[in-house]
Design a protein around this motif. Structure first.
Motif, short mmCIF file in Angstrom:
data_model
loop_
_atom_site.label_atom_id
_atom_site.label_comp_id
_atom_site.label_asym_id
_atom_site.label_seq_id
_atom_site.Cartn_x
_atom_site.Cartn_y
_atom_site.Cartn_z
N CYS A 101 0.79 -1.26 -0.17
CA CYS A 101 0.08 0.04 -0.07
C CYS A 101 0.91 1.22 -0.07
O CYS A 101 0.60 2.23 -0.78
CB CYS A 101 -1.06 -0.10 1.12
N LYS A 106 -1.46 3.94 -1.87
CA LYS A 106 -3.02 3.99 -1.84
C LYS A 106 -3.37 3.12 -0.62
O LYS A 106 -2.56 2.25 -0.07
CB LYS A 106 -3.48 3.02 -2.90
N GLN A 110 -8.71 0.86 -1.48
CA GLN A 110 -8.34 1.32 -2.92
C GLN A 110 -7.79 0.12 -3.96
O GLN A 110 -7.69 0.22 -5.07
CB GLN A 110 -7.49 2.51 -3.13
N ILE A 111 -7.40 -0.91 -3.11
CA ILE A 111 -6.51 -2.00 -3.79
C ILE A 111 -7.46 -3.29 -3.68
O ILE A 111 -7.81 -3.82 -4.78
CB ILE A 111 -5.22 -2.18 -2.92
N ASP A 118 -7.06 -0.96 -12.36
CA ASP A 118 -7.38 0.26 -11.48
C ASP A 118 -6.50 1.11 -10.71
O ASP A 118 -6.72 2.15 -10.45
CB ASP A 118 -8.37 -0.48 -10.48
N ILE A 119 -5.27 0.68 -10.65
CA ILE A 119 -4.24 1.22 -9.91
C ILE A 119 -2.91 1.38 -10.52
O ILE A 119 -2.01 1.91 -9.82
CB ILE A 119 -3.94 0.25 -8.77
#
Length: 580
Positions: A101, A106, A110-111, A118-119
């Motif tokens: 993270c 993030k 969010q993961i 998405d990341i």
């Protein structure tokens, strides 16, 4: 008494009672069996309950231990500094540690539950997707390099180490991965590589040959200068012993071995021909490696020929300086009796050949016929002898004058000189020179000087003296060489440089041995007999050219194939060629 009917009735009643008893007994047995079965069922149920309790407890214990293990594993994974993540078969993140993270900048929310699209940037996500598909087709591991955009928005070089999740004989459930940032390592490797290249370039650019050897004398480094002096490339030299790659050190393995054992530097000086066969002077220094874990040495080889020759020139100059004082003292001692000889010769000529009143008066008193006496002297060549005495005296006076100039540090005035004309005049004088019993007219002198020879700065009389000395030395060498079977020849040519002119005077005489060529310009050095020369001619010439005229005087010679003296003089500013 009972009637038959009564007896029959009683018998039936007894039979019925017995039958009832039998039925009751059977029912009792059945009830007992049912009770036993019920008891056994109760016992089995109790046993199953107990086993269920045991199994349940075991499962609870295993679940507790599993939870503990999972907590421990989560704690370990969470504490690891390397970013770790999990994905399911669809590529959705199912877990990660705090390092992952923090690296991406993030939160877990969010993961987890999201994909790499998405990341991560699309071009990087495409790389991850292709790698995941390749890994999930079958169980196994995967290691590859890619990039990851970190929390600061920088794309960093990453090594991914991934493995599939699931039993080997079952389908793949997902994957787990670990990221290792190698950006700093790559930068460090690049810096090390740059430093190595810089060090290699520095070593290759050095004028010295640098060779590294191990304890077995095998070459581990070989710079470009080593390639030049040996003729071997580094690829051919590395791994071979130094005696194989550099034969000039074959005889010096003893000092090299002692240097390795004593760990003290060792210096060796030697003279050997180079690849072209020209004699060169070498300085070899062995520097043992001082680190305990390393055994070997660095060998530095320098061509010190120029330095050795410069030292010889310095020694020569010191000898010439000492000769100056000696020459001045000798000149003063010779000058006085020489002046008497010249004056006496002049008086003899005047009183024997002059037509003065005193001569005629004394001849009349003695009854002497002057004309007949003059004829007698001419026919007996007394007149010529007197001229020779005067010429020899004047040459000696000139030599004395030069010796005095040699002993003084005053600089004569250098004027533009026409070398072609000067040498032509000197050749005419040489044809009349019988000094030492060698008739220069017997030499075939080939004058190959070009017509456009530029003017040089010099003292005409001194340059004539140098050229005459060169001619005399060549004549003496040629006429004393019994093996000459061709016409004696001296060739005079010139080479015009940018700032100087070099006159080459080559003969076909015996040449000069190597051990003599190094000393030929030393004062009083001569190979002639004691009554044949003093060894001053070439040393005085050397002084005139190098000190007075700031030029150079060298000799090239091969024994048995003649010698060539080279006189280099600076071009005069008055010469047209100097303005080119």
């Amino acid at each position: 008494m009972l009637s038959d009917g009564a007896r029959m009735s009683k018998s039936d009643s007894l039979h019925n009672a017995q039958q009832r008893i039998a039925e009751l007994e059977a029912e009792l047995v059945r009830l007992r069996q049912q009770e036993e079965m019920r008891q056994r069922e109760i016992e089995e149920r109790n046993r199953l309950q107990r086993e269920h309790q045991v199994i349940t407890q075991r499962l609870l214990d295993k679940r507790a231990r599993l939870n503990e293990s999972m907590q421990t594993l989560d704690a370990v994974i969470e504490s690891l500094p390397s970013p770790i993540f999990y994905k399911n078969i669809e590529g959705v993140y199912t877990g990660c540690n705090q390092a992952f993270c923090a690296y991406l900048g993030k939160t877990r929310e969010q993961i987890i539950g999201h994909t790499f699209y998405d990341i991560a940037p699309t071009h990087l996500a495409n790389d991850y997707h292709r790698a995941d598909l390749q890994l999930m087709t079958h169980h196994g591991t995967q290691i590859y390099q890619s990039q990851v955009r970190n929390a600061a928005g920088c794309d960093r070089d990453i090594i991914f180490n991934k493995a599939t999740i699931g039993a080997p004989d079952a389908e793949v459930l997902g994957l787990v991965g670990i990221m290792t940032d190698i950006t700093d390592i790559r930068h460090a490797e690049h810096e090390v590589s740059s430093l190595q290249n810089l060090l290699r370039n520095i070593i290759d650019s050095m004028p010295s040959a640098l060779i590294t050897i191990d304890s077995q004398y095998r070459v581990s480094h070989w710079n470009q200068q080593a390639e030049k002096i040996s003729g071997l490339s580094a690829e051919k030299a590395i791994g071979r012993t130094i005696s194989e790659t550099l034969p000039l050190l074959t005889s010096d393995m003893g000092p090299i071995e002692r240097a390795l054992i004593s760990r003290c530097p060792c210096k060796i000086s030697k003279s050997l021909p180079d690849l072209q066969g020209e004699m060169q002077f070498w300085e070899v220094v062995i520097y043992p490696l001082m680190a305990d874990e390393m055994a070997g040495a660095v060998v530095r080889i320098d061509n010190v020929s120029d330095r050795v020759r410069m030292e010889e020139v310095m020694v020569q100059s010191e000898k010439m300086m000492s000769l100056g004082g000696l020459a001045a003292g000798m000149a003063h001692e010779i000058n006085n009796p020489l002046a008497g000889i010249l004056q006496g010769a002049q008086l003899v000529r005047s009183r024997l050949l002059g037509d003065s009143p005193k001569n005629r008066k004394l001849a009349d008193e003695l009854g002497l016929d002057l004309e007949k006496m003059h004829q007698f002297m001419q026919r007996r060549k007394i007149t010529k002898m007197l001229e020779m005495i005067s010429d020899a005296g004047e040459r000696a006076a000139k030599t004395v004058h030069d010796m005095l100039s040699f002993g003084r540090e005053e600089a004569p005035e250098l004027l533009p000189c026409d070398l072609k004309s000067l040498i032509a005049q000197t050749l005419k004088l040489a044809n009349q020179d019988l000094t030492g019993g060698y008739d220069l007219r017997r030499l075939h002198i080939v004058n190959q000087l070009p017509d456009d020879l530029p003017l040089v700065l010099g003292v005409k009389s001194q340059l004539q003296q140098v050229v005459l000395n060169m001619l005399r030395n060549a004549a003496q060498a040629i006429f004393n060489w019994c093996e000459l079977n061709a016409e004696p020849v001296i060739r005079i040519s010139a080479t015009i440089g940018v700032a100087d002119v070099t006159i080459h005077m080559a003969d076909n005489g015996p040449g000069i041995a190597e051990e003599f060529s190094k000393r030929i310009f030393e004062p009083f050095f001569t190979t002639k007999n004691a009554n044949k020369g003093t060894g001053l001619g070439l040393s005085v010439s050397y002084y005139i050219i190098t000190d007075t005229h700031k030029g150079a005087l060298t000799v090239n010679s091969t024994p048995g194939d003649g010698a060539c003296f080279n006189i280099s003089l600076p071009i005069s500013a008055a010469s047209p060629i100097s303005n080119i």
